[in-house]
Motif scaffolding. Structure first.
Motif, PDB file in Angstrom:
ATOM      1  N   ALA A   1      17.443  77.243 -14.804  1.00 27.70           N
ATOM      2  CA  ALA A   1      17.629  78.473 -15.901  1.00 27.70           C
ATOM      3  C   ALA A   1      18.846  78.174 -16.590  1.00 27.70           C
ATOM      4  CB  ALA A   1      17.684  79.538 -14.900  1.00 27.70           C
ATOM      5  N   MET A   2      19.895  77.158 -15.716  1.00 27.97           N
ATOM      6  CA  MET A   2      21.186  77.064 -16.110  1.00 27.97           C
ATOM      7  C   MET A   2      20.985  76.039 -17.362  1.00 27.97           C
ATOM      8  SD  MET A   2      23.797  76.923 -13.005  1.00 27.97           S
ATOM      9  CE  MET A   2      25.104  76.253 -14.045  1.00 27.97           C
ATOM     10  N   THR A   3      20.183  75.131 -17.240  1.00 27.22           N
ATOM     11  CA  THR A   3      19.705  73.973 -18.076  1.00 27.22           C
ATOM     12  C   THR A   3      19.250  74.480 -19.264  1.00 27.22           C
ATOM     13  OG1 THR A   3      19.059  72.488 -16.420  1.00 27.22           O
ATOM     14  CG2 THR A   3      18.614  71.697 -18.436  1.00 27.22           C
ATOM     15  N   GLU A   4      18.406  75.631 -19.214  1.00 23.88           N
ATOM     16  CA  GLU A   4      17.623  76.375 -20.290  1.00 23.88           C
ATOM     17  C   GLU A   4      18.796  77.309 -21.027  1.00 23.88           C
ATOM     18  OE1 GLU A   4      13.978  78.031 -19.128  1.00 23.88           O
ATOM     19  OE2 GLU A   4      13.065  76.170 -18.809  1.00 23.88           O
ATOM     20  N   GLU A   5      19.994  77.258 -20.338  1.00 23.56           N
ATOM     21  CA  GLU A   5      21.011  78.280 -20.953  1.00 23.56           C
ATOM     22  C   GLU A   5      20.677  79.800 -20.864  1.00 23.56           C
ATOM     23  OE1 GLU A   5      21.650  76.603 -24.871  1.00 23.56           O
ATOM     24  OE2 GLU A   5      23.365  75.150 -24.161  1.00 23.56           O
ATOM     25  N   LEU A   6      19.795  80.239 -20.140  1.00 23.71           N
ATOM     26  CA  LEU A   6      19.538  81.289 -19.777  1.00 23.71           C
ATOM     27  C   LEU A   6      20.718  82.188 -18.648  1.00 23.71           C
ATOM     28  CD1 LEU A   6      15.907  81.027 -18.947  1.00 23.71           C
ATOM     29  CD2 LEU A   6      16.741  82.015 -21.001  1.00 23.71           C
ATOM     30  N   ILE A   7      21.203  81.421 -17.955  1.00 29.44           N
ATOM     31  CA  ILE A   7      22.486  81.887 -17.115  1.00 29.44           C
ATOM     32  C   ILE A   7      23.448  80.855 -16.895  1.00 29.44           C
ATOM     33  CG2 ILE A   7      20.931  83.356 -15.734  1.00 29.44           C
ATOM     34  CD1 ILE A   7      21.008  81.037 -13.612  1.00 29.44           C
ATOM     35  N   THR A   8      24.796  81.201 -16.619  1.00 28.90           N
ATOM     36  CA  THR A   8      25.843  80.509 -16.671  1.00 28.90           C
ATOM     37  C   THR A   8      26.335  79.849 -15.119  1.00 28.90           C
ATOM     38  OG1 THR A   8      27.383  82.191 -16.784  1.00 28.90           O
ATOM     39  CG2 THR A   8      26.632  81.527 -18.802  1.00 28.90           C
ATOM     40  N   LYS A   9      25.858  80.567 -14.404  1.00 24.46           N
ATOM     41  CA  LYS A   9      26.249  80.269 -12.803  1.00 24.46           C
ATOM     42  C   LYS A   9      25.096  80.225 -11.864  1.00 24.46           C
ATOM     43  CE  LYS A   9      28.592  83.577 -10.856  1.00 24.46           C
ATOM     44  NZ  LYS A   9      29.845  84.395 -10.154  1.00 24.46           N
ATOM     45  N   ASN A  10      24.743  79.369 -10.848  1.00 29.38           N
ATOM     46  CA  ASN A  10      23.829  79.436  -9.887  1.00 29.38           C
ATOM     47  C   ASN A  10      24.204  80.090  -8.646  1.00 29.38           C
ATOM     48  OD1 ASN A  10      21.709  78.793  -7.930  1.00 29.38           O
ATOM     49  ND2 ASN A  10      21.346  76.701  -8.794  1.00 29.38           N
ATOM     50  N   VAL A  11      24.008  81.453  -8.524  1.00 33.19           N
ATOM     51  CA  VAL A  11      24.467  82.352  -7.585  1.00 33.19           C
ATOM     52  C   VAL A  11      23.971  81.868  -5.955  1.00 33.19           C
ATOM     53  CG1 VAL A  11      25.052  83.956  -8.895  1.00 33.19           C
ATOM     54  CG2 VAL A  11      22.538  83.857  -8.028  1.00 33.19           C
ATOM     55  N   ALA A  12      22.718  81.138  -6.093  1.00 36.37           N
ATOM     56  CA  ALA A  12      21.951  80.736  -4.778  1.00 36.37           C
ATOM     57  C   ALA A  12      22.741  79.632  -4.097  1.00 36.37           C
ATOM     58  CB  ALA A  12      20.676  80.185  -5.010  1.00 36.37           C
TER      59      ALA A  12
END
Length: 269
Positions: A174-185
């Protein structure tokens, strides 16, 4: 200095019981669109508006964000299944179906927090999965959760670690697709699971079980005797071959002899 806003900066205005604002952004598909922010006070909206401007200057911004469940379904279909081996893809899809979608699926992808993931991880370690997945309710004869006798079938620490790893992989994409900026997991660790206090059978309970198995001519009766009476581990019983069994002498032997009959005579407790 002019107080007029530049082209594309958007505006802040009254909206229902608070304020709203929009900024013209470039979407991942290259098209231009308005993206809105909302808040109870003008100051709150202004702060969000400034942050949105900063995001718009860095690159494409998604104007609509799916729920985690919707995103995971697309991720499995478009990324996992084409790129991974069938067995690995099947395992990923299983974790999504059993643990991720039921536990976090209704969260919006960009609103998922570290606290959400930590709460979900802790619940997986403590919650009976037979109850959570309604396994007992689907049985022809319910025997535990559906009849009020919880079997405490909690997920192992390894299972929870694997489920979190799948979530982390999905959020990285999702970060690669620029949908989010941080991986909370990636910011959440899996604590050690609580040890389940097991209650072993009494001698009387073991005796009744063996008698019932013998009466029913259970083909695994001899294995039950080895486990309950002689204390064999499961691996030791499963690794035992006919060549290692001496039915007449009542023990083991290391050389292969005449094959034993298909069903050994019952061995008394």
């Amino acid at each position: 200095m002019s107080g007029k806003r530049g082209n594309g900066e958007g505006s802040i205005y009254l909206y229902r019981n608070g304020h709203a604002a929009y900024v013209w952004v470039t979407k991942p598909d290259g098209k231009r669109a308005r993206k809105y922010v909302y808040g109870k006070t003008r100051e709150e909206v202004h702060d969000k508006w400034i942050k949105l401007h900063a995001e718009a200057k860095k690159g494409p911004v998604a104007t609509s964000v799916p729920t985690l469940a919707a995103y995971l379904a697309r991720w499995v279909k478009e990324v996992v299944e084409p790129d991974l081996k069938p067995k690995t893809a099947e395992t990923y899809a299983m974790h999504v179906r059993l643990y991720l979608t039921p536990g976090l699926g209704d969260k919006r992808l960009d609103k998922l927090t570290v606290r959400d993931v930590r709460t979900w991880v802790n619940r997986l370690l403590d919650e009976c999965q037979c109850c959570a997945q309604r396994k007992d309710a689907r049985r022809d004869k319910p025997r535990c959760c559906a009849v009020g006798r919880c079997c405490r079938q909690v997920a192992s620490r390894r299972t929870v670690q694997d489920a979190r790893a799948v979530l982390r992989s999905a959020l990285t994409n999702a970060m690669t697709e620029e949908l989010i900026t941080k991986n909370v997991a990636g910011l959440v660790k899996v604590r050690s699971g609580r040890k389940v206090q097991r209650k072993p059978w009494s001698v009387e309970e073991a005796r009744r079980f063996l008698e019932a198995a013998q009466t029913a001519h259970d083909p695994l009766y001899a294995a039950y005797v080895l486990i309950l009476v002689l204390g064999f581990r499961r691996g030791e019983v499963l690794g035992l071959t006919w060549g290692n069994v001496d039915l007449e002498g009542g023990g083991r032997r290391n050389h292969r002899s005449t094959p034993a009959p298909a069903y050994p005579a019952p061995v008394g407790p």
